[in-house]
Design a protein around this motif. Sequence first.
Motif: not given
Length: 331
Positions: A46-49, A53-65, A77-86
């Motif tokens: 869903x993220x790569x193809x 990427x809206x599925x990755x939205x979160x508020x900074x107040x949620x940390x640690x998440x 999975x590597x590409x999706x991981x990079x998106x999550x890290x970003x």
Amino acid sequence: MSLAPQEMARLSVAPMMDWTDRHCRAFHRVLTHRTLLYTEMVTAAALVRGRATHLLDFDPAEHPVALQLGGSDPGELAEATALGVERGYDEINLNVGCPSDRVQSGCFGAVLMERPALVAACLAAMVRASGGVPVTMKCRLGVDDQDPAAALPDLLSRMADSGVGQVIVHARKAWLQGLSPKENREVPPLGYPLVHAMKARFPDLAIAVNGGIASLEAAQAHLRHVDGVMIGRAAYHDPASVLLRADSQIHGAKDPCPDRVTAALRMVPYIEAHLADGDKLGQVTRHMLGLFAGCPGARGWRRTLSEGVARPGAGVEVLHAALEQVSAAAA
């Protein structure tokens, strides 16, 4: 608050489809600052193809998440991981435990328990793309006719060789044939001793246990044997009993919220901002229905919230009306 690399959360709330969305996490974060919160599972495809990427939205107040990914293609999975890290997630987790039909047909989730070499390849690719952000795995004891005493240590050994040092084990087998996802959460017997034994066998791995754990007292008992505990449905259906005192009882820190009523009131600014964006009250309050579970007025709270959100233009007055039900019952 963020997790340091290789630091496993002593307590976390499980990723649960249709439940642990960003509104749920915002509510849980009012109750606890230390507990690690997970997204719903997001597929790498869903993220790569799909570029969703809206599925990755979160508020900074949620940390640690933590972001949980589903998939079986190492490159995706590597590409999706990079998106999550970003996006700033504190952990990227690979789902090797979900038994749903949709997950099986996509060759990910619990079906991967039968493909440990592929799991290792996926994890290694994720580690290379993670930039030092912890990569973890969530798995079962085994699937179908596998012998958990053989399958689980084999998987953990391959996981360690891939460069991943943290795992959450749902202490049940998954039956991919014959049981529904709901039955897979309840019918297979719990095997906590095997999970505890894995910590003794792999002392350098950080191991958390999940499945059937419904209280902080039970969590504390498991923490004598493993590094972390993940709680699922109990944290959702009775969040205050599990999370309101989690920071003090599990971490020895100050609890951020004194009581349930305060927790409800602290959600008002979040709800007002949500409504100002043109969104619906029920998207947030559906996650709050269990706040007063077991307390006087709990039924009135649930009824008022459930009925009130259906009215056109429903706003925070519905929450205040529901709180009046609780106050009246306690008087």
